[in-house]
Design a protein around this motif. Structure first.
Motif, PDB file in Angstrom:
ATOM      1  N   ARG A   6     -14.772 -22.513  -1.448  1.00 53.62           N
ATOM      2  CA  ARG A   6     -14.114 -22.096  -2.683  1.00 53.62           C
ATOM      3  C   ARG A   6     -14.859 -22.502  -3.947  1.00 53.62           C
ATOM      4  N   LEU A   7     -15.982 -23.188  -3.787  1.00 49.70           N
ATOM      5  CA  LEU A   7     -16.877 -23.420  -4.918  1.00 49.70           C
ATOM      6  C   LEU A   7     -18.046 -22.447  -4.888  1.00 49.70           C
ATOM      7  N   GLN A   8     -17.946 -21.433  -3.992  1.00 47.93           N
ATOM      8  CA  GLN A   8     -19.022 -20.462  -3.858  1.00 47.93           C
ATOM      9  C   GLN A   8     -18.530 -19.020  -3.880  1.00 47.93           C
ATOM     10  N   TYR A   9     -17.394 -18.743  -3.258  1.00 46.72           N
ATOM     11  CA  TYR A   9     -16.889 -17.363  -3.184  1.00 46.72           C
ATOM     12  C   TYR A   9     -15.388 -17.375  -2.927  1.00 46.72           C
ATOM     13  N   PRO A  10     -14.691 -16.272  -3.261  1.00 50.32           N
ATOM     14  CA  PRO A  10     -13.231 -16.218  -3.095  1.00 50.32           C
ATOM     15  C   PRO A  10     -12.802 -16.131  -1.631  1.00 50.32           C
ATOM     16  N   THR A  11     -11.542 -16.414  -1.399  1.00 48.39           N
ATOM     17  CA  THR A  11     -10.943 -16.263  -0.081  1.00 48.39           C
ATOM     18  C   THR A  11     -10.844 -14.783   0.278  1.00 48.39           C
ATOM     19  N   LYS A  12     -11.187 -14.451   1.506  1.00 46.58           N
ATOM     20  CA  LYS A  12     -11.147 -13.052   1.929  1.00 46.58           C
ATOM     21  C   LYS A  12      -9.707 -12.580   2.136  1.00 46.58           C
ATOM     22  N   ARG A  13      -9.505 -11.306   1.922  1.00 47.95           N
ATOM     23  CA  ARG A  13      -8.205 -10.680   2.136  1.00 47.95           C
ATOM     24  C   ARG A  13      -7.976 -10.465   3.636  1.00 47.95           C
ATOM     25  N   ALA A  14      -6.775 -10.777   4.129  1.00 53.61           N
ATOM     26  CA  ALA A  14      -6.437 -10.537   5.528  1.00 53.61           C
ATOM     27  C   ALA A  14      -6.412  -9.038   5.805  1.00 53.61           C
ATOM     28  N   ARG A  15      -6.909  -8.629   6.961  1.00 54.97           N
ATOM     29  CA  ARG A  15      -6.996  -7.206   7.285  1.00 54.97           C
ATOM     30  C   ARG A  15      -5.623  -6.544   7.341  1.00 54.97           C
ATOM     31  N   LEU A  16      -4.631  -7.251   7.837  1.00 60.01           N
ATOM     32  CA  LEU A  16      -3.295  -6.668   7.998  1.00 60.01           C
ATOM     33  C   LEU A  16      -2.355  -7.068   6.865  1.00 60.01           C
ATOM     34  N   ARG A  17      -2.916  -7.414   5.715  1.00 66.73           N
ATOM     35  CA  ARG A  17      -2.087  -7.882   4.603  1.00 66.73           C
ATOM     36  C   ARG A  17      -1.045  -6.839   4.179  1.00 66.73           C
ATOM     37  N   SER A  18      -1.425  -5.574   4.099  1.00 68.82           N
ATOM     38  CA  SER A  18      -0.489  -4.531   3.665  1.00 68.82           C
ATOM     39  C   SER A  18       0.681  -4.406   4.636  1.00 68.82           C
ATOM     40  N   PHE A  71       1.724  -6.758   6.620  1.00 68.49           N
ATOM     41  CA  PHE A  71       2.451  -8.022   6.493  1.00 68.49           C
ATOM     42  C   PHE A  71       3.511  -7.936   5.398  1.00 68.49           C
ATOM     43  N   PHE A  72       3.115  -7.486   4.209  1.00 69.14           N
ATOM     44  CA  PHE A  72       4.071  -7.436   3.099  1.00 69.14           C
ATOM     45  C   PHE A  72       5.041  -6.259   3.231  1.00 69.14           C
ATOM     46  N   LEU A  73       4.629  -5.203   3.914  1.00 65.86           N
ATOM     47  CA  LEU A  73       5.558  -4.112   4.181  1.00 65.86           C
ATOM     48  C   LEU A  73       6.731  -4.618   5.016  1.00 65.86           C
ATOM     49  N   LEU A  74       6.427  -5.369   6.075  1.00 66.31           N
ATOM     50  CA  LEU A  74       7.470  -5.897   6.949  1.00 66.31           C
ATOM     51  C   LEU A  74       8.268  -7.004   6.252  1.00 66.31           C
ATOM     52  N   TYR A  75       7.601  -7.765   5.382  1.00 73.57           N
ATOM     53  CA  TYR A  75       8.324  -8.784   4.618  1.00 73.57           C
ATOM     54  C   TYR A  75       9.405  -8.145   3.748  1.00 73.57           C
ATOM     55  N   GLY A  76       9.116  -6.964   3.246  1.00 75.96           N
ATOM     56  CA  GLY A  76      10.062  -6.288   2.361  1.00 75.96           C
ATOM     57  C   GLY A  76      11.221  -5.613   3.071  1.00 75.96           C
ATOM     58  N   ILE A  77      11.074  -5.294   4.376  1.00 72.50           N
ATOM     59  CA  ILE A  77      12.131  -4.527   5.052  1.00 72.50           C
ATOM     60  C   ILE A  77      12.852  -5.299   6.156  1.00 72.50           C
ATOM     61  N   LEU A  78      12.253  -6.375   6.662  1.00 73.44           N
ATOM     62  CA  LEU A  78      12.885  -7.119   7.756  1.00 73.44           C
ATOM     63  C   LEU A  78      13.704  -8.290   7.220  1.00 73.44           C
ATOM     64  N   PRO A  79      14.785  -8.658   7.923  1.00 74.47           N
ATOM     65  CA  PRO A  79      15.409  -9.948   7.625  1.00 74.47           C
ATOM     66  C   PRO A  79      14.361 -11.042   7.805  1.00 74.47           C
ATOM     67  N   PHE A  80      14.441 -12.102   7.019  1.00 71.95           N
ATOM     68  CA  PHE A  80      13.347 -13.066   7.019  1.00 71.95           C
ATOM     69  C   PHE A  80      13.169 -13.734   8.387  1.00 71.95           C
ATOM     70  N   SER A  81      14.251 -13.975   9.111  1.00 77.29           N
ATOM     71  CA  SER A  81      14.130 -14.582  10.444  1.00 77.29           C
ATOM     72  C   SER A  81      13.364 -13.660  11.381  1.00 77.29           C
ATOM     73  N   ALA A  82      13.598 -12.342  11.281  1.00 78.53           N
ATOM     74  CA  ALA A  82      12.862 -11.378  12.105  1.00 78.53           C
ATOM     75  C   ALA A  82      11.401 -11.298  11.650  1.00 78.53           C
ATOM     76  N   PHE A  83      11.183 -11.424  10.352  1.00 74.47           N
ATOM     77  CA  PHE A  83       9.822 -11.420   9.820  1.00 74.47           C
ATOM     78  C   PHE A  83       9.030 -12.621  10.329  1.00 74.47           C
ATOM     79  N   ILE A  84       9.667 -13.780  10.386  1.00 74.79           N
ATOM     80  CA  ILE A  84       9.014 -14.979  10.910  1.00 74.79           C
ATOM     81  C   ILE A  84       8.661 -14.786  12.383  1.00 74.79           C
ATOM     82  N   LEU A  85       9.566 -14.170  13.139  1.00 79.51           N
ATOM     83  CA  LEU A  85       9.301 -13.900  14.555  1.00 79.51           C
ATOM     84  C   LEU A  85       8.096 -12.967  14.694  1.00 79.51           C
ATOM     85  N   PHE A  86       8.024 -11.932  13.858  1.00 79.22           N
ATOM     86  CA  PHE A  86       6.874 -11.033  13.861  1.00 79.22           C
ATOM     87  C   PHE A  86       5.584 -11.809  13.610  1.00 79.22           C
ATOM     88  N   CYS A  87       5.589 -12.722  12.644  1.00 80.69           N
ATOM     89  CA  CYS A  87       4.399 -13.505  12.324  1.00 80.69           C
ATOM     90  C   CYS A  87       3.964 -14.367  13.505  1.00 80.69           C
TER      91      CYS A  87
END
Length: 391
Positions: free
Chosen positions: A328-340, A342-358
């Motif tokens: 982190r003193l040389q380059y930024p953290t890379k974006r996770a490939r499945l980030r989109s 991840f947040f799609l499911l975060y927005g539509i699943l109950p959080f307990s189900a989202f945690i299970l998915f993770c």
């Protein structure tokens, strides 16, 4: 008025909302739980002050200074035990408090939200010492800092590099009694996910969470233990076994702007940079007692002068730049490939189900990664094979 083009262009610092004389800008969470400015066009006077303090494409010019790179740890073991890394932030804070000054850093509020808060005493300072893997809110802080500086008080402000850049742009001029200390930042996680996680833990353990330590040093394992108190009971686990931390360290919950961060360099605009020192075993034989050592970088003459007062309370040594370099003193953290996804499911699943998915996702990733790692050990890469041929 649109204050940013893409999500990557906004760090969520909130300086635009703080500087707006008409109160036309509010920081509002998006579907990922990050704060972004929203403008009320009916109240906006188009004074453009908001754009002037936005750190996205601004540079803050300071006199040329060759960074001084150090490794350091507090001499007082009690200070180091209750602090992140080598306990250098409390030493800087003690210097400022000793001058009847004010210290700012991230802390939990009564609802476990992470906010920036001021400390005017050692007791108040305790809440600011530990690591928080959540983006903090700076609501109301910029004007407080400005007011105290105008009163000729010493102020130590600690935060992410983008927060410090925003503060300097908001203030508009240098103040001799302002000290800034930024962090070697991996990237800031979503406050929305953190808030959902706190509620999830409170329901799971049947009690209100009153404390949460991401980097507890009780096991003397370099702070790799996570502990929290829920309903009066304490719970501990490996930092890397905590599902919230796994989500963070696998780069799923990080703010979009962090993946294009332009502060990932040894050269910074703050007075100090503080972070973990990763090379204790290699560069300081016998010094790794599992309680933490800090990387400290001095960027200004002011920092050098203050360090001359502080270093008597620390064990420190000057290091070449190559010894303190880390990703982190040389380059930024890379974006996770499945980030989109991840947040799609975060927005539509109950959080307990989202945690299970993770949990299922990370288990599958582990199952895929281990055979690939084993294969790489059995069948060396071309580079490794060539190394073997030409020792």
């Amino acid at each position: 008025m649109k204050l940013y083009g893409k999500k990557e262009d906004c760090t969520g610092c909130g300086a635009c909302a703080a500087v707006c004389p008409a109160g036309a800008i509010r920081m509002m969470p998006d579907r990922e739980g990050f704060l972004y400015p929203q403008t009320d066009d009916k109240r906006c006077s188009h004074c453009l002050r908001c754009l002037a303090v936005c750190p996205t494409d601004k540079k803050t010019h300071r006199p040329p200074f060759e960074p001084v790179c150090l490794t350091a740890r507090a001499k007082d073991e009690a200070v180091r035990f209750v602090s992140s890394s080598g306990g250098i932030f409390p030493l800087l804070a003690a210097f400022v408090l000793g001058k009847q000054g004010v210290v700012y850093g991230a802390a939990y509020d009564r609802n476990m939200r992470v906010i920036h808060r001021e400390a005017c005493s050692q007791k108040e300072l305790d809440d600011l010492k530990k690591t928080k893997y959540v983006q903090s809110s700076l609501k109301g802080i910029y004007r407080k800092v400005q007011k105290q500086l105008l009163e000729n008080r010493w102020v130590l402000f600690s935060g992410t590099p983008c927060q410090i850049h925003a503060l300097l742009l908001f203030l508009g001029k240098d103040y001799p009694k302002l000290l800034t200390a930024d962090l070697v930042c991996y990237g800031v996680p979503s406050p929305g996910i953190w808030h959902s996680y706190v509620a999830y833990l409170e329901q799971k353990y049947g009690g209100r969470i009153s404390s949460f330590l991401f980097r507890d040093k009780q096991a003397k394992d370099n702070g790799h233990t996570r502990t929290f108190t829920a309903g009066g009971k304490n719970y501990s686990e490996s930092l890397y076994g905590d599902i919230y931390c796994k989500i963070y360290f696998l780069n799923y919950s990080i703010r979009p702007s962090c993946h294009v961060c332009r502060y990932c360099s040894v050269d910074r605009i703050s007075d100090f940079t503080l972070g973990d020192f990763w090379g204790s075993k290699e560069h300081i034989p016998g010094a790794d007692d599992k309680m933490g050592t800090s990387t400290v970088i001095l960027h200004t003459e002011k920092a050098k002068e203050v360090w001359a007062h502080v270093e008597q309370e620390a064990l420190s040594s000057r290091r070449p730049k190559k010894d303190i370099l880390q990703p982190r003193l040389q380059y930024p953290t890379k974006r996770a490939r499945l980030r989109s996804l991840f947040f799609l499911l975060y927005g539509i699943l109950p959080f307990s189900a989202f945690i299970l998915f993770c949990k299922i996702l990370f288990l599958l990733q582990d199952c895929l990664y281990r055979p690939m790692r084993l294969f790489s050990l059995i069948k060396p890469s071309r580079e490794r094979r060539n190394t073997r041929r030409h020792p």
